[in-house]
Design a protein around this motif. Structure first.
Motif, mmCIF file in Angstrom:
data_model
loop_
_atom_site.group_PDB
_atom_site.id
_atom_site.type_symbol
_atom_site.label_atom_id
_atom_site.label_comp_id
_atom_site.label_asym_id
_atom_site.label_seq_id
_atom_site.Cartn_x
_atom_site.Cartn_y
_atom_site.Cartn_z
ATOM 1 N N VAL A 112 0.848 -1.153 0.194
ATOM 2 C CA VAL A 112 -0.018 0.271 -0.178
ATOM 3 C C VAL A 112 0.604 1.663 -0.157
ATOM 4 N N GLN A 113 1.868 0.595 0.870
ATOM 5 C CA GLN A 113 3.415 2.344 1.125
ATOM 6 C C GLN A 113 3.726 2.546 -0.700
ATOM 7 N N SER A 114 4.270 1.833 -1.252
ATOM 8 C CA SER A 114 4.879 1.730 -2.058
ATOM 9 C C SER A 114 3.503 1.843 -3.285
ATOM 10 N N LEU A 119 2.055 6.764 -6.097
ATOM 11 C CA LEU A 119 0.432 7.834 -7.219
ATOM 12 C C LEU A 119 1.093 9.010 -6.777
ATOM 13 N N LEU A 120 1.744 9.408 -5.763
ATOM 14 C CA LEU A 120 2.058 10.690 -5.043
ATOM 15 C C LEU A 120 2.899 11.146 -5.456
ATOM 16 N N ARG A 121 3.983 10.584 -6.199
ATOM 17 C CA ARG A 121 5.374 10.991 -6.971
ATOM 18 C C ARG A 121 4.770 11.085 -8.745
ATOM 19 N N ARG A 122 3.228 10.550 -9.109
ATOM 20 C CA ARG A 122 3.067 10.499 -10.779
ATOM 21 C C ARG A 122 2.871 12.332 -10.612
ATOM 22 N N PRO A 123 3.599 12.217 -12.015
ATOM 23 C CA PRO A 123 2.595 14.162 -12.237
ATOM 24 C C PRO A 123 1.323 13.265 -12.851
ATOM 25 N N ARG A 124 0.239 14.788 -12.317
ATOM 26 C CA ARG A 124 -1.577 14.780 -12.801
ATOM 27 C C ARG A 124 -1.201 15.546 -13.760
#
Length: 126
Positions: A112-114, A119-124
């Motif tokens: 889950v952490q990975s 997801l948080l690093r991925r540019p939106r």
């Protein structure tokens, strides 16, 4: 920190999954102890008789948490003798078999952490 027999019980060097010992004194004499470091400076004491020897209806078992400062006194009162490291994993499976659940839970949290990290690093994009 406590020294039980020739084994130094120290949170910094104690195995994450704990260690198994045999209780030689007190209420649970003859039972096994799995001592594991827990969060917030607590130690987990997991106690059980050997299912191979005791009938299920007479099985003694308990678990509780103790603060760091109380741990040496509790181990002394129990007269814990640690099993050989080479026998630890086998005995843990035969008596407790809770490490496998700990491992599954840790793997689930890590996955889950990975995913969250990804997801948080991925540019939106819009």
């Amino acid at each position: 920190m406590a020294e039980v027999g020739a084994v130094l019980v120290n949170r910094a060097t104690w195995p994450r999954d704990g260690r198994v010992g045999r209780i030689t004194k007190g209420e649970f004499e003859g039972a096994y102890l799995l001592l594991a470091p827990e969060v917030d400076g607590l130690w987990g004491f997991y106690i059980s008789d050997d299912l191979r020897i005791h009938k299920e209806d007479s099985l003694r078992a308990d678990d509780y948490f103790a603060i760091e400062e109380a741990m040496p006194r509790l181990l002394e009162e129990m007269g814990v003798e640690w099993v050989e490291e080479s026998e630890d994993a086998r005995i843990e499976i035969e008596i407790f078999d809770i490490r496998s659940q700990w491992h599954k839970s840790r793997r689930r949290r890590e996955r889950v952490q990975s995913l969250l990290d990804f997801l948080l690093r991925r540019p939106r994009t819009k």
